[in-house]
Scaffold this motif. Structure first.
Motif, PDB file in Angstrom:
ATOM      1  N   ALA A  23       0.745  -1.098  -0.267  1.00  0.00           N
ATOM      2  CA  ALA A  23       0.074  -0.129  -0.084  1.00  0.00           C
ATOM      3  C   ALA A  23       0.984   1.172  -0.130  1.00  0.00           C
ATOM      4  O   ALA A  23       1.731   1.430   0.850  1.00  0.00           O
ATOM      5  CB  ALA A  23      -0.803  -0.196   1.164  1.00  0.00           C
ATOM      6  N   LEU A  24       0.610   2.010  -0.994  1.00  0.00           N
ATOM      7  CA  LEU A  24       1.532   3.269  -1.221  1.00  0.00           C
ATOM      8  C   LEU A  24       0.953   4.463  -1.645  1.00  0.00           C
ATOM      9  O   LEU A  24      -0.446   4.430  -2.227  1.00  0.00           O
ATOM     10  CB  LEU A  24       2.497   3.068  -2.408  1.00  0.00           C
ATOM     11  N   ARG A  25       1.099   5.671  -0.943  1.00  0.00           N
ATOM     12  CA  ARG A  25       0.640   6.855  -1.362  1.00  0.00           C
ATOM     13  C   ARG A  25       1.719   7.574  -2.615  1.00  0.00           C
ATOM     14  O   ARG A  25       2.667   8.134  -2.521  1.00  0.00           O
ATOM     15  CB  ARG A  25       0.756   7.809  -0.443  1.00  0.00           C
ATOM     16  N   SER A  26       1.553   7.121  -3.862  1.00  0.00           N
ATOM     17  CA  SER A  26       2.184   7.499  -4.986  1.00  0.00           C
ATOM     18  C   SER A  26       1.634   7.447  -6.363  1.00  0.00           C
ATOM     19  O   SER A  26       0.420   6.778  -6.243  1.00  0.00           O
ATOM     20  CB  SER A  26       3.615   6.762  -4.978  1.00  0.00           C
ATOM     21  N   ARG A  27       2.258   8.076  -7.162  1.00  0.00           N
ATOM     22  CA  ARG A  27       1.716   7.905  -8.371  1.00  0.00           C
ATOM     23  C   ARG A  27       2.285   6.705  -9.121  1.00  0.00           C
ATOM     24  O   ARG A  27       3.293   6.400  -9.043  1.00  0.00           O
ATOM     25  CB  ARG A  27       1.732   9.294  -9.317  1.00  0.00           C
ATOM     26  N   VAL A  28       1.482   6.171 -10.217  1.00  0.00           N
ATOM     27  CA  VAL A  28       2.033   4.979 -11.021  1.00  0.00           C
ATOM     28  C   VAL A  28       2.914   5.487 -12.052  1.00  0.00           C
ATOM     29  O   VAL A  28       2.627   6.427 -12.902  1.00  0.00           O
ATOM     30  CB  VAL A  28       0.945   4.238 -11.863  1.00  0.00           C
ATOM     31  N   GLY A  29       4.318   5.060 -12.005  1.00  0.00           N
ATOM     32  CA  GLY A  29       5.317   5.620 -12.843  1.00  0.00           C
ATOM     33  C   GLY A  29       5.185   4.905 -14.316  1.00  0.00           C
ATOM     34  O   GLY A  29       5.010   3.534 -14.561  1.00  0.00           O
ATOM     35  N   THR A  30       5.440   5.749 -15.271  1.00  0.00           N
ATOM     36  CA  THR A  30       5.399   5.210 -16.600  1.00  0.00           C
ATOM     37  C   THR A  30       7.001   5.234 -17.092  1.00  0.00           C
ATOM     38  O   THR A  30       7.560   6.460 -17.078  1.00  0.00           O
ATOM     39  CB  THR A  30       4.735   5.609 -17.719  1.00  0.00           C
ATOM     40  N   PHE A  31       7.473   4.303 -17.576  1.00  0.00           N
ATOM     41  CA  PHE A  31       9.073   4.399 -18.016  1.00  0.00           C
ATOM     42  C   PHE A  31       8.962   4.620 -19.511  1.00  0.00           C
ATOM     43  O   PHE A  31       9.379   3.841 -20.340  1.00  0.00           O
ATOM     44  CB  PHE A  31       9.679   3.024 -17.564  1.00  0.00           C
TER      45      PHE A  31
ATOM     46  N   GLU B 297       4.693   4.678   2.369  1.00  0.00           N
ATOM     47  CA  GLU B 297       4.066   3.295   2.605  1.00  0.00           C
ATOM     48  C   GLU B 297       3.146   3.727   3.799  1.00  0.00           C
ATOM     49  O   GLU B 297       3.278   4.406   4.637  1.00  0.00           O
ATOM     50  CB  GLU B 297       5.168   2.445   3.218  1.00  0.00           C
ATOM     51  N   VAL B 298       1.840   2.924   3.298  1.00  0.00           N
ATOM     52  CA  VAL B 298       0.683   2.988   4.121  1.00  0.00           C
ATOM     53  C   VAL B 298       0.534   1.614   5.216  1.00  0.00           C
ATOM     54  O   VAL B 298       0.459   0.673   4.829  1.00  0.00           O
ATOM     55  CB  VAL B 298      -0.610   3.033   3.585  1.00  0.00           C
ATOM     56  N   ALA B 299       0.728   1.841   6.461  1.00  0.00           N
ATOM     57  CA  ALA B 299       0.850   0.910   7.361  1.00  0.00           C
ATOM     58  C   ALA B 299      -0.689   0.639   8.037  1.00  0.00           C
ATOM     59  O   ALA B 299      -1.306   1.564   7.766  1.00  0.00           O
ATOM     60  CB  ALA B 299       1.632   1.269   8.726  1.00  0.00           C
ATOM     61  N   GLU B 300      -0.936  -0.460   8.278  1.00  0.00           N
ATOM     62  CA  GLU B 300      -1.995  -0.980   9.231  1.00  0.00           C
ATOM     63  C   GLU B 300      -3.349  -0.608   8.174  1.00  0.00           C
ATOM     64  O   GLU B 300      -4.271  -0.140   8.591  1.00  0.00           O
ATOM     65  CB  GLU B 300      -2.314  -0.502  10.742  1.00  0.00           C
ATOM     66  N   PHE B 301      -3.178  -0.850   6.780  1.00  0.00           N
ATOM     67  CA  PHE B 301      -4.093  -0.659   5.713  1.00  0.00           C
ATOM     68  C   PHE B 301      -4.896  -2.008   5.532  1.00  0.00           C
ATOM     69  O   PHE B 301      -4.132  -2.990   5.152  1.00  0.00           O
ATOM     70  CB  PHE B 301      -3.474   0.123   4.602  1.00  0.00           C
ATOM     71  N   PRO B 302      -6.024  -2.173   5.802  1.00  0.00           N
ATOM     72  CA  PRO B 302      -6.942  -3.350   5.224  1.00  0.00           C
ATOM     73  C   PRO B 302      -6.865  -3.543   3.713  1.00  0.00           C
ATOM     74  O   PRO B 302      -7.321  -2.400   2.780  1.00  0.00           O
ATOM     75  CB  PRO B 302      -8.221  -3.073   5.663  1.00  0.00           C
TER      76      PRO B 302
ATOM     77  N   ASP C 127       1.823  -4.263   6.950  1.00  0.00           N
ATOM     78  CA  ASP C 127       2.814  -3.799   8.088  1.00  0.00           C
ATOM     79  C   ASP C 127       3.250  -2.488   8.108  1.00  0.00           C
ATOM     80  O   ASP C 127       2.832  -1.422   7.327  1.00  0.00           O
ATOM     81  CB  ASP C 127       3.937  -4.867   8.090  1.00  0.00           C
ATOM     82  N   GLU C 128       4.461  -2.214   8.876  1.00  0.00           N
ATOM     83  CA  GLU C 128       4.840  -1.106   8.927  1.00  0.00           C
ATOM     84  C   GLU C 128       5.478  -0.317   7.675  1.00  0.00           C
ATOM     85  O   GLU C 128       5.563   0.547   7.678  1.00  0.00           O
ATOM     86  CB  GLU C 128       5.974  -0.624  10.104  1.00  0.00           C
ATOM     87  N   GLU C 129       5.962  -1.388   6.861  1.00  0.00           N
ATOM     88  CA  GLU C 129       6.661  -0.933   5.536  1.00  0.00           C
ATOM     89  C   GLU C 129       5.591  -0.848   4.353  1.00  0.00           C
ATOM     90  O   GLU C 129       6.057  -0.659   2.940  1.00  0.00           O
ATOM     91  CB  GLU C 129       7.561  -1.920   5.253  1.00  0.00           C
ATOM     92  N   GLY C 130       4.306  -1.112   4.664  1.00  0.00           N
ATOM     93  CA  GLY C 130       3.336  -1.170   3.730  1.00  0.00           C
ATOM     94  C   GLY C 130       3.141  -2.475   3.074  1.00  0.00           C
ATOM     95  O   GLY C 130       2.116  -2.554   2.151  1.00  0.00           O
TER      96      GLY C 130
END
Length: 368
Positions: free
Chosen positions: A29-37, A57-62, A82-85
């Motif tokens: 789980a992330l707060r970020s945009r999807v990158g295009t290469f 990273e978003v922790a404790e996200f269902p 987990d704590e690293e998402g």
């Protein structure tokens, strides 16, 4: 300090895999945009690559995972990051959850709730076929591409321009790797697009697994590279990468790879494996340990030679493999490995022989 703290939560799925009893898949789980290469100038490339690391990273996200199989009702399984998402699913399957005849990518679906409401995204799980007898485990770094992103901190700094400013299409494939890998068992490329949980599509003729010391942040980049270079696609085992001795030391590289390989072998006790690596991070000694610790499980070992001479540890490993009758190929060009493939019985069909003929007609030093 978190990056993009107000961006909507998205789920980054990674390739999963299963046997007849268990299904394993990880997402983040992330707060970020999807990158295009896309190749659109060096500064845009740098911005794209920095975006792969500048994520919150978003922790404790269902998160829910939906799985299905023809004739079996859909099932949803709930997880919490987990704590690293990361959210890891290790699901026990019903008894009649078997294999198709050939390896296949099976579709599963992640569900979550974000600011825009209920969201869902397909992911894919690799399942061997009932006729599968051999699978392939390959390194990535300096085996199919010279990454420059592993090793100690000084190596990372020295190669920062390559990591941040080159898109996948600009990276030079190890000469002959695409043809060699497809000779070992290439096949269908995983199609992009939306599907439904329970659907499946053909995978490679033999299951492929990739093990790398690169960080999970580069998963999408590496998938784009593998796809674009015509290499067989498969689950990729990466690792969480911190700025500390635990993740920069050479011992941690070996420990991560060994743990990943042991997990793959344990998941498929009925299969034998071909192992492919290089000599830049001690793959020969590590693979020899795997073969000796798992008698009869390693069908062959392939080592691309990068250094000038073998270390004493490598020479010892080579001798042990010979004594254990485990076939070993060591060479600096993959095109020289075709005779070895034939000699140990890994070229067993007309398609593979046709691929080998293509290798012989190709300049092995060309930059593809």
């Amino acid at each position: 300090m978190p990056f993009l703290p107000t961006a909507p939560v998205r789920i980054q799925p990674y390739f999963g895999y299963r046997n007849r009893e268990r299904l394993r898949i990880t997402a983040r789980a992330l707060r970020s945009r999807v990158g295009t290469f896309e190749k659109r100038g060096k500064w845009r490339a740098a911005k794209t690559m920095l975006g792969q690391f500048a994520s919150h990273e978003v922790a404790e996200f269902p998160v829910e995972l939906e799985i299905a199989r023809p004739g079996i009702a859909n099932r949803r399984h709930r997880g919490l990051t987990d704590e690293e998402g990361f959210v890891h699913f290790d699901i026990r399957l019903e008894p009649d959850w078997g294999y198709d005849e050939q390896p296949a990518w099976e579709t599963v679906t992640f569900h979550w709730s974000a600011g825009e409401g209920q969201q869902c995204l397909d992911a894919h799980v690799l399942a061997p076929g009932s006729d599968t007898g051999l699978a392939v485990i390959s390194d990535i770094d300096d085996t199919i591409v010279e990454t420059g992103i592993t090793g100690d901190f000084r190596k990372v700094v020295r190669n920062w321009r390559r990591v941040l400013m080159q898109m996948p299409e600009e990276r030079i494939i190890v000469p002959g790797a695409d043809v060699f890998y497809n000779a070992l068992g290439g096949g269908e490329v995983l199609a992009l697009g939306e599907g439904h949980a329970g659907e499946s599509q053909p995978a490679t003729h033999r299951p492929f697994f990739y093990v790398s010391s690169s960080p999970w942040n580069l998963f999408s980049y590496l998938v784009t590279y593998i796809r674009g270079r015509g290499l067989p696609l498969g689950p990729i085992f990466l690792r969480d990468w911190g700025l500390n001795r635990a993740t920069f030391g050479s011992e941690s590289h070996g420990a991560h790879k060994r743990a990943a390989i042991d997990g793959i072998l344990a998941a498929y006790p009925e299969l034998k494996f071909a192992l492919i690596g290089d000599d830049s991070q001690g793959d020969l000694t590590a693979f020899a340990d795997v073969a000796l610790d798992n008698p009869g499980r390693v069908r062959a070992i392939f080592i691309r030679k990068v250094g000038e001479r073998m270390s004493p540890e490598e020479l010892t490993a080579k001798a042990k493999l010979k004594a254990a009758n485990v076939p070993l190929w060591v060479g600096d060009r993959y095109d020289t490995g075709h005779e070895f493939l034939a000699s140990i019985g890994l070229l067993t069909d007309d398609e593979a022989r046709a691929i080998v003929e293509t290798v012989e007609q190709t300049d092995p030093r060309r930059a593809v």
